[in-house]
Write a protein that holds these residues in place. Structure first.
Motif, PDB file in Angstrom:
ATOM      1  N   HIS A  29      63.454  19.176 123.672  1.00 38.89           N
ATOM      2  CA  HIS A  29      62.074  18.711 123.551  1.00 38.89           C
ATOM      3  C   HIS A  29      62.051  17.434 122.718  1.00 38.89           C
ATOM      4  O   HIS A  29      62.923  17.214 121.882  1.00 38.89           O
ATOM      5  N   PRO A  30      61.070  16.560 122.950  1.00 34.87           N
ATOM      6  CA  PRO A  30      61.018  15.288 122.222  1.00 34.87           C
ATOM      7  C   PRO A  30      60.644  15.493 120.754  1.00 34.87           C
ATOM      8  O   PRO A  30      59.893  16.401 120.410  1.00 34.87           O
ATOM      9  N   VAL A  31      61.183  14.625 119.907  1.00 34.58           N
ATOM     10  CA  VAL A  31      60.866  14.634 118.485  1.00 34.58           C
ATOM     11  C   VAL A  31      60.322  13.254 118.138  1.00 34.58           C
ATOM     12  O   VAL A  31      60.936  12.246 118.455  1.00 34.58           O
ATOM     13  N   THR A  32      59.185  13.204 117.475  1.00 36.50           N
ATOM     14  CA  THR A  32      58.591  11.943 117.079  1.00 36.50           C
ATOM     15  C   THR A  32      58.936  11.689 115.620  1.00 36.50           C
ATOM     16  O   THR A  32      58.608  12.490 114.751  1.00 36.50           O
ATOM     17  N   LEU A  33      59.633  10.557 115.364  1.00 38.37           N
ATOM     18  CA  LEU A  33      60.028  10.186 114.012  1.00 38.37           C
ATOM     19  C   LEU A  33      59.002   9.248 113.405  1.00 38.37           C
ATOM     20  O   LEU A  33      58.340   8.497 114.121  1.00 38.37           O
ATOM     21  N   PRO A  34      58.875   9.247 112.079  1.00 39.60           N
ATOM     22  CA  PRO A  34      57.933   8.316 111.443  1.00 39.60           C
ATOM     23  C   PRO A  34      58.386   6.882 111.644  1.00 39.60           C
ATOM     24  O   PRO A  34      59.572   6.592 111.656  1.00 39.60           O
ATOM     25  N   ARG A  35      57.459   5.963 111.792  1.00 44.91           N
ATOM     26  CA  ARG A  35      57.760   4.546 111.992  1.00 44.91           C
ATOM     27  C   ARG A  35      57.358   3.763 110.752  1.00 44.91           C
ATOM     28  O   ARG A  35      56.571   2.839 110.782  1.00 44.91           O
ATOM     29  N   ARG A  36      57.869   4.168 109.610  1.00 46.38           N
ATOM     30  CA  ARG A  36      57.618   3.470 108.356  1.00 46.38           C
ATOM     31  C   ARG A  36      58.860   3.590 107.496  1.00 46.38           C
ATOM     32  O   ARG A  36      59.676   4.471 107.711  1.00 46.38           O
ATOM     33  N   PRO A  37      59.023   2.717 106.512  1.00 46.42           N
ATOM     34  CA  PRO A  37      60.180   2.823 105.628  1.00 46.42           C
ATOM     35  C   PRO A  37      60.151   4.162 104.889  1.00 46.42           C
ATOM     36  O   PRO A  37      59.095   4.621 104.464  1.00 46.42           O
ATOM     37  N   GLN A  55      65.293  -3.628 108.393  1.00 45.83           N
ATOM     38  CA  GLN A  55      65.972  -4.717 107.698  1.00 45.83           C
ATOM     39  C   GLN A  55      65.543  -4.653 106.230  1.00 45.83           C
ATOM     40  O   GLN A  55      64.364  -4.662 105.927  1.00 45.83           O
ATOM     41  N   VAL A  56      66.514  -4.589 105.337  1.00 45.87           N
ATOM     42  CA  VAL A  56      66.225  -4.489 103.911  1.00 45.87           C
ATOM     43  C   VAL A  56      66.350  -5.856 103.255  1.00 45.87           C
ATOM     44  O   VAL A  56      67.342  -6.560 103.446  1.00 45.87           O
ATOM     45  N   LEU A  57      65.333  -6.220 102.497  1.00 47.97           N
ATOM     46  CA  LEU A  57      65.368  -7.404 101.653  1.00 47.97           C
ATOM     47  C   LEU A  57      65.079  -6.948 100.234  1.00 47.97           C
ATOM     48  O   LEU A  57      64.169  -6.155 100.012  1.00 47.97           O
ATOM     49  N   CYS A  58      65.851  -7.419  99.279  1.00 44.60           N
ATOM     50  CA  CYS A  58      65.618  -7.059  97.889  1.00 44.60           C
ATOM     51  C   CYS A  58      64.786  -8.144  97.235  1.00 44.60           C
ATOM     52  O   CYS A  58      65.217  -9.291  97.124  1.00 44.60           O
ATOM     53  N   LEU A  59      63.588  -7.770  96.839  1.00 43.50           N
ATOM     54  CA  LEU A  59      62.660  -8.696  96.207  1.00 43.50           C
ATOM     55  C   LEU A  59      62.499  -8.312  94.737  1.00 43.50           C
ATOM     56  O   LEU A  59      63.171  -7.398  94.256  1.00 43.50           O
ATOM     57  N   VAL A  60      61.617  -8.994  94.038  1.00 48.65           N
ATOM     58  CA  VAL A  60      61.415  -8.771  92.608  1.00 48.65           C
ATOM     59  C   VAL A  60      59.980  -8.311  92.363  1.00 48.65           C
ATOM     60  O   VAL A  60      59.038  -8.872  92.923  1.00 48.65           O
ATOM     61  N   ARG A  61      59.851  -7.283  91.518  1.00 48.93           N
ATOM     62  CA  ARG A  61      58.533  -6.849  91.053  1.00 48.93           C
ATOM     63  C   ARG A  61      58.696  -6.435  89.593  1.00 48.93           C
ATOM     64  O   ARG A  61      59.546  -5.598  89.274  1.00 48.93           O
ATOM     65  N   ASP A  62      57.911  -7.033  88.718  1.00 48.81           N
ATOM     66  CA  ASP A  62      57.958  -6.709  87.290  1.00 48.81           C
ATOM     67  C   ASP A  62      59.370  -6.826  86.721  1.00 48.81           C
ATOM     68  O   ASP A  62      59.841  -5.945  86.000  1.00 48.81           O
ATOM     69  N   SER A  63      60.062  -7.905  87.055  1.00 46.65           N
ATOM     70  CA  SER A  63      61.435  -8.186  86.579  1.00 46.65           C
ATOM     71  C   SER A  63      62.430  -7.101  86.972  1.00 46.65           C
ATOM     72  O   SER A  63      63.421  -6.872  86.272  1.00 46.65           O
ATOM     73  N   ARG A  64      62.186  -6.439  88.084  1.00 45.60           N
ATOM     74  CA  ARG A  64      63.083  -5.415  88.622  1.00 45.60           C
ATOM     75  C   ARG A  64      63.335  -5.725  90.092  1.00 45.60           C
ATOM     76  O   ARG A  64      62.501  -6.307  90.772  1.00 45.60           O
ATOM     77  N   LEU A  65      64.493  -5.325  90.600  1.00 39.12           N
ATOM     78  CA  LEU A  65      64.808  -5.476  92.019  1.00 39.12           C
ATOM     79  C   LEU A  65      64.217  -4.298  92.780  1.00 39.12           C
ATOM     80  O   LEU A  65      64.391  -3.140  92.369  1.00 39.12           O
ATOM     81  N   VAL A  66      63.505  -4.579  93.861  1.00 35.99           N
ATOM     82  CA  VAL A  66      62.938  -3.533  94.706  1.00 35.99           C
ATOM     83  C   VAL A  66      63.253  -3.848  96.162  1.00 35.99           C
ATOM     84  O   VAL A  66      63.350  -5.012  96.552  1.00 35.99           O
ATOM     85  N   GLN A  67      63.413  -2.815  96.952  1.00 30.72           N
ATOM     86  CA  GLN A  67      63.709  -2.997  98.369  1.00 30.72           C
ATOM     87  C   GLN A  67      62.422  -3.089  99.174  1.00 30.72           C
ATOM     88  O   GLN A  67      61.525  -2.259  99.010  1.00 30.72           O
ATOM     89  N   ALA A  68      62.361  -4.081 100.013  1.00 23.01           N
ATOM     90  CA  ALA A  68      61.287  -4.203 100.991  1.00 23.01           C
ATOM     91  C   ALA A  68      61.943  -3.960 102.345  1.00 23.01           C
ATOM     92  O   ALA A  68      62.951  -4.589 102.672  1.00 23.01           O
ATOM     93  N   VAL A  69      61.401  -3.034 103.105  1.00 26.00           N
ATOM     94  CA  VAL A  69      61.967  -2.721 104.411  1.00 26.00           C
ATOM     95  C   VAL A  69      61.045  -3.291 105.475  1.00 26.00           C
ATOM     96  O   VAL A  69      59.865  -2.979 105.517  1.00 26.00           O
ATOM     97  N   ARG A  70      61.615  -4.145 106.298  1.00 31.42           N
ATOM     98  CA  ARG A  70      60.869  -4.753 107.397  1.00 31.42           C
ATOM     99  C   ARG A  70      61.450  -4.237 108.701  1.00 31.42           C
ATOM    100  O   ARG A  70      62.656  -4.121 108.846  1.00 31.42           O
TER     101      ARG A  70
END
Length: 189
Positions: A29-37, A55-70
């Motif tokens: 049977h089909p399974v629907t996966l979430p379409r968000r990071p 696609q992961v890009l590491c950006l900066v927030r509050d002088s910390r590295l955070v992952q943005a997933v596009r």
């Protein structure tokens, strides 16, 4: 007469036949996966198209590295991914407080065939500008590139010569770096 061993065998066989309580199915049977990071918290809705590859890009927030997933349609080449990193956050990512420490930086990446170490060439457009966020800038590059399956470490060069860059603890090194070298700077998504 049933022996203790026979009784144990009957119980084991009966447990095997009853399984884990999930009924058997004749067809898949089909399974629907979430379409968000998977690391996203309740972020505002986006109007950007959803692709098939994260696609992961590491950006900066509050002088910390955070992952943005596009989400993109196809796996980008390492150079394309770095170009997007230097371009900075999207308006949606900016609204979440993300920025970049890579302004006015030109990057080129070379991934030799058969190697998992990316060689990043750096040339800053204004060498006279003092960089107080250099650790974050190098951390962004290393964390972005090592998020790829084909890159394990990153080394840096300027004008073809090895470049010593700061790790997350501020110590300069000319060795190839991993995301773990910036562990102290990685913040929650």
């Amino acid at each position: 007469m049933i022996t203790v061993r026979g009784l144990a065998a009957l119980i084991t066989i009966s447990l095997l036949f009853t399984g884990c309580g999930v009924p058997a199915q004749d067809e898949p049977h089909p399974v629907t996966l979430p379409r968000r990071p998977l690391t996203a918290t309740s972020a505002p809705a986006t109007t950007e198209p959803l692709g098939e590859v994260a696609q992961v890009l590491c950006l900066v927030r509050d002088s910390r590295l955070v992952q943005a997933v596009r989400r993109v349609d196809a796996v980008p080449a390492p150079q394309q991914q770095l170009d997007q990193l230097v371009a900075g956050p999207t308006p949606n990512e900016q609204a979440q407080g993300m920025s970049t420490a890579l302004a006015a930086t030109e990057l080129t990446v070379n991934l030799p065939i058969g190697s998992s170490t990316a060689e990043v060439g750096i040339s800053e457009t204004d060498d006279s500008a003092a960089r107080t966020d250099a650790v974050l800038a190098y951390g962004q590059i290393v964390c972005t590139l090592t998020s790829r399956a084909d890159i394990a470490t990153v080394s840096f060069r300027r004008d073809g010569e090895p470049l010593r860059v700061p790790r997350g603890d501020g110590i300069l090194t000319g060795e190839a770096l991993r995301a773990g070298d910036y562990r102290s700077l990685i913040g929650p998504a």
